[in-house]
Design a protein around this motif. Structure first.
Motif, PDB file in Angstrom:
ATOM      1  N   LEU A 116      71.163 -17.568  24.910  1.00 43.68           N
ATOM      2  CA  LEU A 116      70.034 -18.478  24.646  1.00 43.68           C
ATOM      3  C   LEU A 116      70.483 -19.821  24.085  1.00 43.68           C
ATOM      4  O   LEU A 116      69.744 -20.504  23.395  1.00 43.68           O
ATOM      5  N   ARG A 117      71.714 -20.213  24.421  1.00 42.86           N
ATOM      6  CA  ARG A 117      72.284 -21.471  23.923  1.00 42.86           C
ATOM      7  C   ARG A 117      71.982 -22.591  24.913  1.00 42.86           C
ATOM      8  O   ARG A 117      72.435 -22.547  26.059  1.00 42.86           O
ATOM      9  N   ILE A 118      71.236 -23.592  24.461  1.00 43.58           N
ATOM     10  CA  ILE A 118      70.885 -24.741  25.293  1.00 43.58           C
ATOM     11  C   ILE A 118      71.074 -26.025  24.484  1.00 43.58           C
ATOM     12  O   ILE A 118      71.268 -25.972  23.270  1.00 43.58           O
ATOM     13  N   ASN A 119      70.995 -27.165  25.170  1.00 40.57           N
ATOM     14  CA  ASN A 119      71.024 -28.444  24.467  1.00 40.57           C
ATOM     15  C   ASN A 119      70.008 -29.389  25.088  1.00 40.57           C
ATOM     16  O   ASN A 119      69.184 -28.978  25.915  1.00 40.57           O
ATOM     17  N   GLU A 120      70.072 -30.642  24.705  1.00 44.68           N
ATOM     18  CA  GLU A 120      69.086 -31.624  25.162  1.00 44.68           C
ATOM     19  C   GLU A 120      69.145 -31.873  26.662  1.00 44.68           C
ATOM     20  O   GLU A 120      68.221 -32.455  27.233  1.00 44.68           O
ATOM     21  N   ASN A 121      70.190 -31.433  27.346  1.00 43.91           N
ATOM     22  CA  ASN A 121      70.331 -31.632  28.786  1.00 43.91           C
ATOM     23  C   ASN A 121      69.740 -30.502  29.626  1.00 43.91           C
ATOM     24  O   ASN A 121      69.550 -30.660  30.830  1.00 43.91           O
ATOM     25  N   THR A 122      69.476 -29.370  29.019  1.00 47.40           N
ATOM     26  CA  THR A 122      69.159 -28.175  29.793  1.00 47.40           C
ATOM     27  C   THR A 122      67.865 -28.294  30.583  1.00 47.40           C
ATOM     28  O   THR A 122      67.820 -27.925  31.765  1.00 47.40           O
ATOM     29  N   VAL A 123      66.812 -28.794  30.005  1.00 53.35           N
ATOM     30  CA  VAL A 123      65.545 -28.908  30.737  1.00 53.35           C
ATOM     31  C   VAL A 123      65.717 -29.821  31.947  1.00 53.35           C
ATOM     32  O   VAL A 123      65.269 -29.494  33.050  1.00 53.35           O
ATOM     33  N   LYS A 124      66.387 -30.932  31.768  1.00 50.44           N
ATOM     34  CA  LYS A 124      66.632 -31.851  32.892  1.00 50.44           C
ATOM     35  C   LYS A 124      67.473 -31.174  33.975  1.00 50.44           C
ATOM     36  O   LYS A 124      67.189 -31.310  35.168  1.00 50.44           O
ATOM     37  N   ALA A 125      68.500 -30.422  33.581  1.00 53.22           N
ATOM     38  CA  ALA A 125      69.332 -29.701  34.554  1.00 53.22           C
ATOM     39  C   ALA A 125      68.502 -28.693  35.332  1.00 53.22           C
ATOM     40  O   ALA A 125      68.653 -28.565  36.551  1.00 53.22           O
ATOM     41  N   LEU A 126      67.610 -27.998  34.641  1.00 55.53           N
ATOM     42  CA  LEU A 126      66.735 -27.011  35.310  1.00 55.53           C
ATOM     43  C   LEU A 126      65.793 -27.713  36.293  1.00 55.53           C
ATOM     44  O   LEU A 126      65.593 -27.244  37.417  1.00 55.53           O
ATOM     45  N   GLU A 127      65.219 -28.819  35.863  1.00 54.44           N
ATOM     46  CA  GLU A 127      64.335 -29.576  36.752  1.00 54.44           C
ATOM     47  C   GLU A 127      65.085 -30.073  37.997  1.00 54.44           C
ATOM     48  O   GLU A 127      64.588 -29.956  39.119  1.00 54.44           O
ATOM     49  N   GLU A 128      66.276 -30.601  37.784  1.00 56.09           N
ATOM     50  CA  GLU A 128      67.050 -31.156  38.900  1.00 56.09           C
ATOM     51  C   GLU A 128      67.541 -30.097  39.875  1.00 56.09           C
ATOM     52  O   GLU A 128      67.848 -30.400  41.018  1.00 56.09           O
ATOM     53  N   THR A 129      67.600 -28.848  39.438  1.00 57.54           N
ATOM     54  CA  THR A 129      68.056 -27.774  40.321  1.00 57.54           C
ATOM     55  C   THR A 129      66.918 -26.883  40.812  1.00 57.54           C
ATOM     56  O   THR A 129      67.157 -25.868  41.453  1.00 57.54           O
ATOM     57  N   GLY A 130      65.679 -27.270  40.507  1.00 55.75           N
ATOM     58  CA  GLY A 130      64.529 -26.590  41.078  1.00 55.75           C
ATOM     59  C   GLY A 130      64.072 -25.315  40.397  1.00 55.75           C
ATOM     60  O   GLY A 130      63.290 -24.555  40.974  1.00 55.75           O
ATOM     61  N   PHE A 131      64.512 -25.076  39.182  1.00 55.71           N
ATOM     62  CA  PHE A 131      64.021 -23.899  38.456  1.00 55.71           C
ATOM     63  C   PHE A 131      62.632 -24.190  37.905  1.00 55.71           C
ATOM     64  O   PHE A 131      62.344 -25.308  37.495  1.00 55.71           O
ATOM     65  N   THR A 132      61.775 -23.176  37.923  1.00 58.74           N
ATOM     66  CA  THR A 132      60.413 -23.355  37.405  1.00 58.74           C
ATOM     67  C   THR A 132      60.230 -22.656  36.083  1.00 58.74           C
ATOM     68  O   THR A 132      59.245 -22.778  35.441  1.00 58.74           O
TER      69      THR A 132
END
Length: 135
Positions: free
Chosen positions: A119-135
């Motif tokens: 469950l380790r994330i940072n400030e980039n994770t949401v953007k990375a998920l959006e850019e790779t199509g995860f919902t």
């Protein structure tokens, strides 16, 4: 609709504190069939978050889970500390997400969800998920 029960599918051996091919085989041959039978008995549908590295070792596990009607999610490609999402740049997170998705989808999975290793994330994770199509 899936139950609130989720499962991380990875080759980590707690007793040895390391990633292990032998553990992946035991999960495929022993643990996963027992868990799927239990879920079937109680009509539970769940999300299984697969590591890409695990999927490469034992790709047939994806269809084992999917054939029982469970959701397949990404648990990234690796659970190694140096690949923890709170340590990775946006670019590296995107690379890990794409690789994980590619491995899972090449084994028949439809992948929409993600759970970061530990469950380790940072400030980039949401953007990375959006850019790779995860919902």
């Amino acid at each position: 609709m899936y139950a609130l029960i989720t499962n991380d599918v990875e080759e980590f051996c707690i007793a040895r504190g390391e990633m292990s091919y032998d553990t992946a085989i035991r999960i495929r041959d022993e643990a996963l069939p027992k868990l799927l039978a239990l879920y079937s008995k109680y009509e539970i549908k769940s999300t299984f978050y697969f590591l890409g590295s695990f999927t490469r070792m034992v790709p047939e596990t994806v269809s084992m889970v999917q054939n029982e009607g469970h959701e397949i999610g990404s648990h990234a490609f690796s659970h190694m500390n140096q690949h923890a999402f709170d340590q990775l740049s946006l670019r590296d997170q995107i690379l890990h997400l794409k690789l994980s998705r590619k491995v899972l989808e090449s084994n028949g999975a439809v992948v929409e969800s993600f759970r970061a290793p530990a469950l380790r994330i940072n400030e980039n994770t949401v953007k990375a998920l959006e850019e790779t199509g995860f919902t």
